[in-house]
Design a protein around this motif. Sequence first.
Motif, PDB file in Angstrom:
ATOM      1  N   ASP A  38       0.940  -1.144  -0.105  1.00 11.57           N
ATOM      2  CA  ASP A  38       0.082   0.032  -0.096  1.00 11.57           C
ATOM      3  C   ASP A  38       0.824   1.229  -0.205  1.00 11.57           C
ATOM      4  O   ASP A  38       0.546   2.247  -0.585  1.00 11.57           O
ATOM      5  N   VAL A  95      -6.791   9.979 -14.968  1.00 13.43           N
ATOM      6  CA  VAL A  95      -8.067  10.253 -14.698  1.00 13.43           C
ATOM      7  C   VAL A  95      -8.593  11.359 -15.290  1.00 13.43           C
ATOM      8  O   VAL A  95      -8.016  12.232 -15.699  1.00 13.43           O
ATOM      9  N   GLU A 143     -14.306  12.506 -13.928  1.00 11.11           N
ATOM     10  CA  GLU A 143     -14.154  12.032 -12.742  1.00 11.11           C
ATOM     11  C   GLU A 143     -13.822  12.914 -11.524  1.00 11.11           C
ATOM     12  O   GLU A 143     -14.098  12.771 -10.311  1.00 11.11           O
ATOM     13  N   ALA A 196     -15.966  13.696  -8.064  1.00 11.68           N
ATOM     14  CA  ALA A 196     -15.376  13.506  -6.730  1.00 11.68           C
ATOM     15  C   ALA A 196     -15.604  15.125  -6.061  1.00 11.68           C
ATOM     16  O   ALA A 196     -16.137  15.059  -4.922  1.00 11.68           O
ATOM     17  N   ARG A 216     -19.400  15.668  -5.221  1.00 10.31           N
ATOM     18  CA  ARG A 216     -19.521  14.845  -4.085  1.00 10.31           C
ATOM     19  C   ARG A 216     -19.294  15.194  -2.777  1.00 10.31           C
ATOM     20  O   ARG A 216     -19.886  15.170  -1.950  1.00 10.31           O
ATOM     21  N   PHE A 217     -18.029  15.647  -2.799  1.00 17.57           N
ATOM     22  CA  PHE A 217     -17.605  16.086  -1.512  1.00 17.57           C
ATOM     23  C   PHE A 217     -17.965  17.503  -1.101  1.00 17.57           C
ATOM     24  O   PHE A 217     -18.380  17.609  -0.079  1.00 17.57           O
ATOM     25  N   GLN A 268     -21.098  18.283  -1.699  1.00 18.89           N
ATOM     26  CA  GLN A 268     -22.530  17.675  -1.236  1.00 18.89           C
ATOM     27  C   GLN A 268     -22.639  17.112  -0.034  1.00 18.89           C
ATOM     28  O   GLN A 268     -23.135  17.394   1.077  1.00 18.89           O
ATOM     29  N   ALA A 269     -21.559  16.328   0.326  1.00 22.17           N
ATOM     30  CA  ALA A 269     -21.371  15.724   1.817  1.00 22.17           C
ATOM     31  C   ALA A 269     -21.113  16.509   2.756  1.00 22.17           C
ATOM     32  O   ALA A 269     -21.502  16.587   3.959  1.00 22.17           O
ATOM     33  N   LYS A 270     -20.302  17.778   2.277  1.00 15.90           N
ATOM     34  CA  LYS A 270     -19.962  18.999   3.519  1.00 15.90           C
ATOM     35  C   LYS A 270     -21.317  19.649   3.893  1.00 15.90           C
ATOM     36  O   LYS A 270     -21.485  19.929   4.715  1.00 15.90           O
ATOM     37  N   LEU A 285      -7.999   9.880  -6.297  1.00 23.05           N
ATOM     38  CA  LEU A 285      -8.653   8.992  -7.090  1.00 23.05           C
ATOM     39  C   LEU A 285      -7.998   7.789  -7.366  1.00 23.05           C
ATOM     40  O   LEU A 285      -8.649   6.651  -7.305  1.00 23.05           O
ATOM     41  N   ARG A 329      -8.886   3.880  -6.176  1.00 19.75           N
ATOM     42  CA  ARG A 329      -9.072   2.805  -6.948  1.00 19.75           C
ATOM     43  C   ARG A 329      -8.320   1.461  -6.415  1.00 19.75           C
ATOM     44  O   ARG A 329      -8.629   0.339  -6.657  1.00 19.75           O
ATOM     45  N   PHE A 360      -7.514   1.052  -3.304  1.00 19.86           N
ATOM     46  CA  PHE A 360      -7.947   0.543  -1.850  1.00 19.86           C
ATOM     47  C   PHE A 360      -9.714   0.154  -1.897  1.00 19.86           C
ATOM     48  O   PHE A 360      -9.974  -0.851  -1.458  1.00 19.86           O
ATOM     49  N   GLN A 414     -15.164   6.249  -5.848  1.00 23.68           N
ATOM     50  CA  GLN A 414     -15.945   7.557  -5.390  1.00 23.68           C
ATOM     51  C   GLN A 414     -16.357   7.738  -4.088  1.00 23.68           C
ATOM     52  O   GLN A 414     -16.470   8.605  -3.660  1.00 23.68           O
ATOM     53  N   ASP A 415     -16.999   6.559  -3.734  1.00 20.49           N
ATOM     54  CA  ASP A 415     -17.651   6.576  -2.262  1.00 20.49           C
ATOM     55  C   ASP A 415     -16.595   6.481  -1.226  1.00 20.49           C
ATOM     56  O   ASP A 415     -16.709   7.149  -0.224  1.00 20.49           O
ATOM     57  N   LEU A 424     -13.320   7.637  -1.280  1.00 29.34           N
ATOM     58  CA  LEU A 424     -12.886   9.109  -1.461  1.00 29.34           C
ATOM     59  C   LEU A 424     -13.575   9.902  -0.817  1.00 29.34           C
ATOM     60  O   LEU A 424     -13.367  10.742   0.201  1.00 29.34           O
ATOM     61  N   GLN A 425     -14.965   9.930  -1.043  1.00 22.69           N
ATOM     62  CA  GLN A 425     -15.988  11.089  -0.523  1.00 22.69           C
ATOM     63  C   GLN A 425     -15.982  11.243   1.215  1.00 22.69           C
ATOM     64  O   GLN A 425     -16.047  11.797   1.790  1.00 22.69           O
ATOM     65  N   LEU A 459     -12.543  12.251   2.628  1.00 20.80           N
ATOM     66  CA  LEU A 459     -12.748  13.727   2.575  1.00 20.80           C
ATOM     67  C   LEU A 459     -13.635  14.342   3.605  1.00 20.80           C
ATOM     68  O   LEU A 459     -13.355  15.045   4.258  1.00 20.80           O
ATOM     69  N   THR A 460     -14.699  13.588   3.822  1.00 19.16           N
ATOM     70  CA  THR A 460     -15.983  14.059   4.701  1.00 19.16           C
ATOM     71  C   THR A 460     -15.624  14.065   6.137  1.00 19.16           C
ATOM     72  O   THR A 460     -15.750  15.075   6.917  1.00 19.16           O
ATOM     73  N   TYR A 504     -26.498   9.919  -1.100  1.00 21.11           N
ATOM     74  CA  TYR A 504     -26.923  11.259  -0.938  1.00 21.11           C
ATOM     75  C   TYR A 504     -28.034  11.752  -1.848  1.00 21.11           C
ATOM     76  O   TYR A 504     -28.000  11.621  -2.839  1.00 21.11           O
ATOM     77  N   TRP A 546     -28.043   6.282   4.619  1.00 25.61           N
ATOM     78  CA  TRP A 546     -26.947   4.776   4.990  1.00 25.61           C
ATOM     79  C   TRP A 546     -27.737   3.616   4.790  1.00 25.61           C
ATOM     80  O   TRP A 546     -28.817   3.463   5.288  1.00 25.61           O
ATOM     81  N   VAL A 605     -14.823   3.413 -10.625  1.00 24.37           N
ATOM     82  CA  VAL A 605     -15.001   4.707 -10.490  1.00 24.37           C
ATOM     83  C   VAL A 605     -16.238   5.270 -10.781  1.00 24.37           C
ATOM     84  O   VAL A 605     -16.835   5.016 -11.838  1.00 24.37           O
TER      85      VAL A 605
END
Lengths: 135, 196
Positions: free
Chosen positions: A14, A33, A37, A41, A44-45, A47-49, B39, B43, B45, B54-55, B57-58, B61-62, B108, B116, B196
């Motif tokens: 890793d 990438v 994409e 990302a 979505r970030f 949105q999550a915030k 990203l 991919r 992990f 994407q899930d 990473l999101q 970050l969150t 979301y 969830w 992705v």
Amino acid sequence: MTSDPKKDRLALIDEFMISEILSMSDAEVLSDVSDAEIEEAQRRFEQAKLAAGRQRFEQIKRQIQKERASGTVVSIDHAKARAELMRILAHDSELRGKLTIAARNLDGSVDEDVEGILEDLAELDADTNNSDEKK
Amino acid sequence: VQDLPDDPDGGDDEADLSSIDDVRTAISALSQADMARLLKMARWFAPRCGELPQDLLQEALTRAWAGQRRCRRGTSAMNFIAGIMRSLTSQELEARRAGTRPELVAEYDDQARSVWGEAVSPEHAVLSRIDDGAVFQEVDAAIADDEQLQFLIEGLCDGMRGKALEEFVGVDTKGLAAARKKLQRRLAARFPERNV
């Protein structure tokens, strides 16, 4: 050379992958990438915030409403609570901005707003104490 | 590159940790290329725990943004987020093995509310077969036809670095860099961007 016993084989692979990805040039990594994409990302970030902030706000609001409805009054160590609040605000500028914006809009002082927040914290504290007593 | 934090959740004094503001500033400063790098890490992990990159990473970050995971001072934002992804992957895989509710099936809706999931979707069930053992199988398959890469993997897994690794693989500095790049590409190709 001996391997670090705390790290297993997969962890080392890793670290290799992460190290290599970090060392890639911008041009190289951007060719792997797509823009779509990356935009996805970022979208979505954002949105999550929003979701996290909204969730936190609703949670606090519900707790305050619940406590107000119960009519419980609990005295707290005012100085200690104020110091705790100031510590939290000092570490979180976003929260600080949100909590003090009302005071600015109403032409009141931040100190006055802190007093209002402390009243709400007192109610939250009462809620926590009640929950602990029920256990 | 610094070591990744083994336990981004705790165990440190407050003074050893970056403030939430500092972490947010660092995340906000990430470039398009940094996001692309994250990203690519996702991919790597995500298939291991049956999640979509994407899930994963999101979620990482969150959690970093919300201060649910704390960053040690001196750790870069990129390494910090990579560490969270790795940690989430391990947790998710353990949760699935134990038959408990998956942690990362977050979606979301239009109002940006977190929804969830309680169940593992058929797609997740298939992907979750890619566990640690399967990762090693993929690694072995990626280097099966290349003796140099086999030496490189063996050396890396034995903790070798720099000159020692060059001598073990039988190449000079430039040759080692080329072999590392080749290995990274081979491994990345085993977990393609379909997720992705």
